[in-house]
Design a protein around this motif. Structure first.
Motif, PDB file in Angstrom:
ATOM      1  N   ARG A   1       0.811  -1.225   0.000  1.00 16.76           N
ATOM      2  CA  ARG A   1       0.000   0.000   0.000  1.00 16.76           C
ATOM      3  C   ARG A   1       0.838   1.265   0.000  1.00 16.76           C
ATOM      4  O   ARG A   1       0.320   2.354  -0.269  1.00 16.76           O
ATOM      5  CB  ARG A   1      -0.915   0.013   1.231  1.00 16.76           C
ATOM      6  N   GLU A   2       2.106   1.161   0.318  1.00 17.02           N
ATOM      7  CA  GLU A   2       2.942   2.360   0.425  1.00 17.02           C
ATOM      8  C   GLU A   2       3.066   3.085  -0.907  1.00 17.02           C
ATOM      9  O   GLU A   2       3.109   2.469  -1.976  1.00 17.02           O
ATOM     10  CB  GLU A   2       4.341   1.974   0.910  1.00 17.02           C
TER      11      GLU A   2
ATOM     12  N   SER B   1       2.849  -5.621  -5.354  1.00 18.53           N
ATOM     13  CA  SER B   1       1.590  -6.233  -4.939  1.00 18.53           C
ATOM     14  C   SER B   1       1.859  -7.598  -4.336  1.00 18.53           C
ATOM     15  O   SER B   1       2.910  -8.205  -4.560  1.00 18.53           O
ATOM     16  CB  SER B   1       0.625  -6.366  -6.126  1.00 18.53           C
TER      17      SER B   1
END
Length: 435
Positions: free
Chosen positions: A204-205, A214
């Motif tokens: 998510r960063e 991913s």
């Protein structure tokens, strides 16, 4: 600090100064076989039993030693260590006449999702026990090209082209194939203990240079993949059992059926070595062994070129994916929980561009996505292994070739390397050599 090189391994006649230099510069060839310190007596016994299984050449059933039979009927190698020599890395054949020794070929047929080949399955098994024909052979033909760096330096690159010959069960037809060399196995227990929540948080960063990353979610439970070159296995035990099944056709509690397709009648009629051939206790021991192989130590960390190369590693953008440190969480193994370590990976999938694409999706991984390879120990592999190839298919003969193949999400980092001065490039390579 590396362990001193035993004197009896050095060639006779070296002067004392040369002996000291060799001892400081050359890592021991068994460097990747050391256990994590602190094991008690029972743990040491499990480690040693697992080490024996990892090095064991399995035999054809029925055999006098029923604990070690069940090889095949179709297989690639006799032992785990055959593809991971000295727990290190494999390489690719240099020409079509050379057989694959530490390399294999994954297979699937196109579709959504891709499926195992109806006859040859998920992997080409070149060998067969008596009475069962091996499936065939994959020849590696190299295609060469030259890349120019910004300062005019020229680097020869190569890519493998596969040709399937001597196929025993009919033509392959439309097939997706992917050659893979055996990766190092030290330090895997710590990677196994990285929490899935950590992987999700890293994905998510917000990252520089358009890098995404991913998690390869596996199956209906969407387990986080972390092992395998496309992160198609969620935990170390499953990865090991899958390798026994795919590479040696050894059944286990996780893979109880023989590795034979319906069309391979001789394979299906062959005797087995028990049900399963690798017992739950044996699987536990070899999992314990691999989980407790110590990460390779850093070397030459105070050398000026290495210190500058560390800065280049961040400056060029390599550290965005090859994350220097991770933290393990809870683990069923007491020595692996809650530890900070330096694998130089984020364990995430990244699109590496068309140059490295194999075109073969795997779960949520696309045909151009690969899991970030851990870099720890990369600097000792050439000294430990007789034949070493970098990247998933062994095409890169050295670190520079591996860097120059990076594309896709790594294209910006690759461009910075190409544009850098010869000194800056050498510093980065010196840093990689220190890992």
């Amino acid at each position: 600090m590396i362990r001193p090189w035993p004197m009896h391994r050095l060639a006779a006649g070296l002067c004392l100064a040369a002996v000291a230099l060799a001892a400081a510069a050359t890592p021991p060839r068994d460097l990747l076989t050391d256990p994590i310190p602190g094991m008690n007596g029972d743990e040491t016994e499990s480690f040693l039993r697992g080490r024996s299984l990892f090095r064991q050449s399995w035999v054809i059933a029925p055999a006098r030693d029923q604990a070690l039979d069940g090889l095949g009927p179709l297989y690639n190698r006799l032992a785990c260590i055959s593809c991971h020599p000295r727990n290190g890395r494999g390489g690719a054949p240099e020409n079509p006449a050379q057989r694959m020794q530490t390399m294999l070929v994954r297979l699937s047929v196109p579709g959504d999702p891709p499926r195992p080949h109806p006859v040859y399955g998920e992997q080409l098994n070149e060998e067969g026990i008596p009475g069962v024909p091996g499936e065939g052979r994959a020849e590696v033909h190299w295609q060469y090209e030259t890349l120019s760096l910004d300062d005019g330096s020229r680097v020869e690159l190569r890519r493998p082209l596969l040709k399937f010959v001597d196929l025993a069960y009919g033509e392959l037809g439309p097939v997706l194939s992917s050659p893979r060399v055996g990766p190092p196995v030290a330090g895997l227990g710590l990677l196994d203990a990285v929490p899935a929540a950590t992987l999700a948080a890293m994905a998510r960063e917000t990252k520089a240079d358009g890098v995404r990353g991913s998690v390869n979610h596996l199956g209906p439970r969407r387990l986080a993949g972390r092992f395998g070159l496309k992160a198609n296995s969620s935990d170390l035990r499953s990865q090991i059992a899958g390798a026994f099944h795919g590479d040696m056709s050894i059944t286990s509690p996780l893979f109880p059926d023989e590795n034979c397709s319906p069309a391979q009648t001789a394979c299906r009629r062959a005797p087995d070595g028990g049900k399963p051939e690798l017992s739950a206790a044996q699987l536990a021991d070899i999992t314990f062994y691999i989980a407790h192989l110590a990460p390779p130590p850093r070397r030459d960390t105070e050398q000026p070129a290495v210190v500058r190369g560390n800065a280049r590693f961040a400056e060029f953008g390599c550290a965005v994916c090859h994350r220097p440190t991770l933290q393990s969480g809870a683990s069923r193994f007491r020595l692996l929980a809650g530890r900070s370590f330096a694998p130089y990976t984020d364990l995430l999938l990244h699109d590496m561009g068309p140059g490295l694409a194999d075109g073969r999706p795997d779960h949520a991984a696309s045909g151009s996505q690969w899991r970030t390879a851990p870099l720890w120990g990369i600097g000792v592999l050439a000294a430990i292994n007789e034949q070493v190839g970098y990247l998933h298919d062994g095409r890169a003969r050295n670190f520079e070739e591996a860097i120059l193949w990076h594309g896709g999400e790594a294209a910006a980092a690759q461009r910075r390397y190409r544009a850098a001065s010869a000194d800056a490039r050498a510093e980065l390579l010196a840093f990689l050599q220190s890992l």
